[in-house]
Design a protein around this motif. Structure first.
Motif, PDB file in Angstrom:
ATOM      1  N   VAL A   1       0.825  -1.193   0.000  1.00  0.00           N
ATOM      2  CA  VAL A   1       0.000   0.000   0.000  1.00  0.00           C
ATOM      3  C   VAL A   1       0.869   1.257   0.000  1.00  0.00           C
ATOM      4  O   VAL A   1       1.898   1.321   0.675  1.00  0.00           O
ATOM      5  CB  VAL A   1      -0.956   0.011   1.209  1.00  0.00           C
ATOM      6  CG1 VAL A   1      -0.202   0.150   2.532  1.00  0.00           C
ATOM      7  CG2 VAL A   1      -1.995   1.117   1.082  1.00  0.00           C
ATOM      8  N   ASP A   2       0.490   2.259  -0.807  1.00  0.00           N
ATOM      9  CA  ASP A   2       1.076   3.587  -0.708  1.00  0.00           C
ATOM     10  C   ASP A   2       0.296   4.304   0.388  1.00  0.00           C
ATOM     11  O   ASP A   2      -0.838   4.753   0.170  1.00  0.00           O
ATOM     12  CB  ASP A   2       0.967   4.332  -2.044  1.00  0.00           C
ATOM     13  CG  ASP A   2       1.679   5.679  -2.042  1.00  0.00           C
ATOM     14  OD1 ASP A   2       1.644   6.371  -1.000  1.00  0.00           O
ATOM     15  OD2 ASP A   2       2.264   6.050  -3.074  1.00  0.00           O
ATOM     16  N   VAL A   3       0.874   4.383   1.560  1.00  0.00           N
ATOM     17  CA  VAL A   3       0.158   4.878   2.732  1.00  0.00           C
ATOM     18  C   VAL A   3      -0.356   6.295   2.505  1.00  0.00           C
ATOM     19  O   VAL A   3      -1.487   6.636   2.872  1.00  0.00           O
ATOM     20  CB  VAL A   3       1.061   4.810   3.981  1.00  0.00           C
ATOM     21  CG1 VAL A   3       0.371   5.442   5.188  1.00  0.00           C
ATOM     22  CG2 VAL A   3       1.441   3.362   4.285  1.00  0.00           C
ATOM     23  N   GLY A   4       0.474   7.148   1.908  1.00  0.00           N
ATOM     24  CA  GLY A   4       0.068   8.529   1.687  1.00  0.00           C
ATOM     25  C   GLY A   4      -1.124   8.649   0.766  1.00  0.00           C
ATOM     26  O   GLY A   4      -2.086   9.368   1.055  1.00  0.00           O
ATOM     27  N   LEU A   5      -1.086   7.940  -0.371  1.00  0.00           N
ATOM     28  CA  LEU A   5      -2.191   7.999  -1.318  1.00  0.00           C
ATOM     29  C   LEU A   5      -3.456   7.385  -0.732  1.00  0.00           C
ATOM     30  O   LEU A   5      -4.563   7.896  -0.944  1.00  0.00           O
ATOM     31  CB  LEU A   5      -1.822   7.280  -2.616  1.00  0.00           C
ATOM     32  CG  LEU A   5      -0.794   7.956  -3.519  1.00  0.00           C
ATOM     33  CD1 LEU A   5      -0.565   7.117  -4.761  1.00  0.00           C
ATOM     34  CD2 LEU A   5      -1.221   9.368  -3.890  1.00  0.00           C
TER      35      LEU A   5
ATOM     36  N   GLY B   1      -9.024   8.677   1.554  1.00  0.00           N
ATOM     37  CA  GLY B   1     -10.046   8.331   2.541  1.00  0.00           C
ATOM     38  C   GLY B   1     -10.121   6.862   2.893  1.00  0.00           C
ATOM     39  O   GLY B   1     -11.096   6.420   3.513  1.00  0.00           O
ATOM     40  N   HIS B   2      -9.089   6.092   2.535  1.00  0.00           N
ATOM     41  CA  HIS B   2      -9.093   4.662   2.818  1.00  0.00           C
ATOM     42  C   HIS B   2      -8.498   4.376   4.191  1.00  0.00           C
ATOM     43  O   HIS B   2      -7.659   5.129   4.705  1.00  0.00           O
ATOM     44  CB  HIS B   2      -8.297   3.915   1.743  1.00  0.00           C
ATOM     45  CG  HIS B   2      -8.822   4.123   0.358  1.00  0.00           C
ATOM     46  ND1 HIS B   2     -10.013   3.601  -0.072  1.00  0.00           N
ATOM     47  CD2 HIS B   2      -8.299   4.809  -0.695  1.00  0.00           C
ATOM     48  CE1 HIS B   2     -10.218   3.946  -1.327  1.00  0.00           C
ATOM     49  NE2 HIS B   2      -9.198   4.684  -1.726  1.00  0.00           N
ATOM     50  N   THR B   3      -8.902   3.284   4.768  1.00  0.00           N
ATOM     51  CA  THR B   3      -8.361   2.833   6.041  1.00  0.00           C
ATOM     52  C   THR B   3      -7.035   2.117   5.806  1.00  0.00           C
ATOM     53  O   THR B   3      -6.921   1.290   4.900  1.00  0.00           O
ATOM     54  CB  THR B   3      -9.340   1.874   6.742  1.00  0.00           C
ATOM     55  OG1 THR B   3     -10.557   2.576   7.033  1.00  0.00           O
ATOM     56  CG2 THR B   3      -8.747   1.334   8.045  1.00  0.00           C
ATOM     57  N   VAL B   4      -6.034   2.471   6.610  1.00  0.00           N
ATOM     58  CA  VAL B   4      -4.741   1.791   6.537  1.00  0.00           C
ATOM     59  C   VAL B   4      -4.487   1.119   7.876  1.00  0.00           C
ATOM     60  O   VAL B   4      -4.426   1.784   8.918  1.00  0.00           O
ATOM     61  CB  VAL B   4      -3.596   2.771   6.203  1.00  0.00           C
ATOM     62  CG1 VAL B   4      -2.255   2.043   6.207  1.00  0.00           C
ATOM     63  CG2 VAL B   4      -3.837   3.430   4.849  1.00  0.00           C
TER      64      VAL B   4
ATOM     65  N   GLN C   1      -5.227   7.068  12.437  1.00  0.00           N
ATOM     66  CA  GLN C   1      -6.132   8.217  12.483  1.00  0.00           C
ATOM     67  C   GLN C   1      -5.442   9.453  11.931  1.00  0.00           C
ATOM     68  O   GLN C   1      -6.033  10.239  11.213  1.00  0.00           O
ATOM     69  CB  GLN C   1      -6.597   8.456  13.931  1.00  0.00           C
ATOM     70  CG  GLN C   1      -7.724   9.461  14.082  1.00  0.00           C
ATOM     71  CD  GLN C   1      -7.237  10.894  14.162  1.00  0.00           C
ATOM     72  OE1 GLN C   1      -6.185  11.159  14.733  1.00  0.00           O
ATOM     73  NE2 GLN C   1      -8.008  11.810  13.573  1.00  0.00           N
ATOM     74  N   LYS C   2      -4.150   9.621  12.275  1.00  0.00           N
ATOM     75  CA  LYS C   2      -3.340  10.719  11.747  1.00  0.00           C
ATOM     76  C   LYS C   2      -1.918  10.218  11.540  1.00  0.00           C
ATOM     77  O   LYS C   2      -1.315   9.662  12.457  1.00  0.00           O
ATOM     78  CB  LYS C   2      -3.331  11.913  12.708  1.00  0.00           C
ATOM     79  CG  LYS C   2      -2.434  13.066  12.247  1.00  0.00           C
ATOM     80  CD  LYS C   2      -2.464  14.222  13.229  1.00  0.00           C
ATOM     81  CE  LYS C   2      -1.468  15.307  12.842  1.00  0.00           C
ATOM     82  NZ  LYS C   2      -1.715  15.880  11.495  1.00  0.00           N
TER      83      LYS C   2
END
Length: 294
Positions: free
Chosen positions: A30-34, A39-42, A66-67
């Protein structure tokens, strides 16, 4: 290489219940930033460490971000070392000769910014503010007088940085630290990838886009000085403390070189990314504070 950490892709973040935690994305691709910008859950496998600089082990807990925070905290980075004109194509677009030694400048720790947090355009900077995608090195342990052959032993990992620059301010002086040293002018992240995972850090695509249009599209293969050469040079008779962040330069395509220039401005969609590390997505806002204009 530095001793292997327990993680491959490190993140520092606040969880849904407000805890500041560290860990690794459950999805290794996963590209965490994108993902977060979309709006996706990581989901993150929690590590019991409080810092990428400290050993830790996975706890078995999995939580959601969350952040997202910068992988290295401001108090850990000290002074951010930066290398200018380190890409052949970038030197060419500026009509400058290739440097024979690394061009060094520094950014204060107050420049550090989180992924997804706002970049504020200083009121003193007018409108010529540029983004620069850069590969950043994080130093794993104090180093001094390190030779090129052993420099890799001091690399904890690599992350993406955005070396934001006020070009109109830059044009008024021969020094670069001030025009690049405003608060929040060094977004960092979204992940810190271990040196073991990026055994070939000089084969990575680097891009910058503004409002969906790509302005920088280069690769680390165009670097003049390698990460090992940079570490060796910077550590000559100078201690680079554990946690030091080193920015290694930007490829061609900076907004200032386009005709007309393509600067960032309030409201634009700003994204800089490096393959295998991820994308920094930062909204851009005007400075609406009450201080007087310089």
């Amino acid at each position: 290489m530095a001793d292997s950490p327990a993680w491959n892709r490190f993140v520092r973040f606040l969880s849904d219940d407000g805890r500041e935690l560290c860990g690794e994305p459950e999805d290794k691709n996963v590209d965490v930033g994108l993902a977060l910008a979309g709006g996706h859950t990581v989901r993150i496998r929690v590590n019991d460490t409080t810092s990428a600089l400290c050993p830790g082990k996975f706890t078995g807990e999995v939580v959601s971000i969350q952040k997202l925070l910068s992988p290295i905290a401001p108090h850990e980075v000290g002074t951010i070392r930066c290398i200018g004109l380190n890409f052949k194509d970038h030197a060419a677009e500026l009509n400058l000769p290739l440097p024979t030694v690394p061009e060094v400048f520094m950014k204060p720790a107050g420049c550090l910014n989180n992924p997804l947090d706002p970049v504020i355009i200083p009121r003193s900077a007018n409108s010529a503010v540029d983004a620069e995608v850069e590969l950043a090195i994080v130093i794993s342990k104090d180093c001094k007088n390190v030779d090129v052959t052993s420099a890799a032993d001091y690399i904890l990992g690599f992350t993406t940085a955005n070396d934001i620059t006020c070009r109109d301010v830059q044009g008024k002086t021969s020094q670069w630290g001030y025009c690049k040293g405003y608060d929040g002018f060094c977004p960092l992240g979204p992940t810190l990838v271990s040196a073991q995972q990026l055994s070939e850090p000089l084969q990575l695509r680097m891009t910058t886009s503004i409002n969906g249009g790509v302005i920088q599209d280069g690769t680390t293969t165009d670097m003049i000085f390698s990460p090992a050469e940079i570490i060796s040079y910077l550590s000559k008779d100078t201690t680079l403390p554990k946690g030091t962040v080193i920015l290694t330069g930007t490829p061609a395509g900076i907004g200032h070189s386009h005709r007309p220039p393509r600067y960032i401005s309030p409201g634009c969609d700003l994204r800089v990314g490096i393959e295998q590390i991820g994308t920094l997505v930062n909204p851009v806002f005007a400075d609406n504070s009450s201080h007087s204009r310089l």
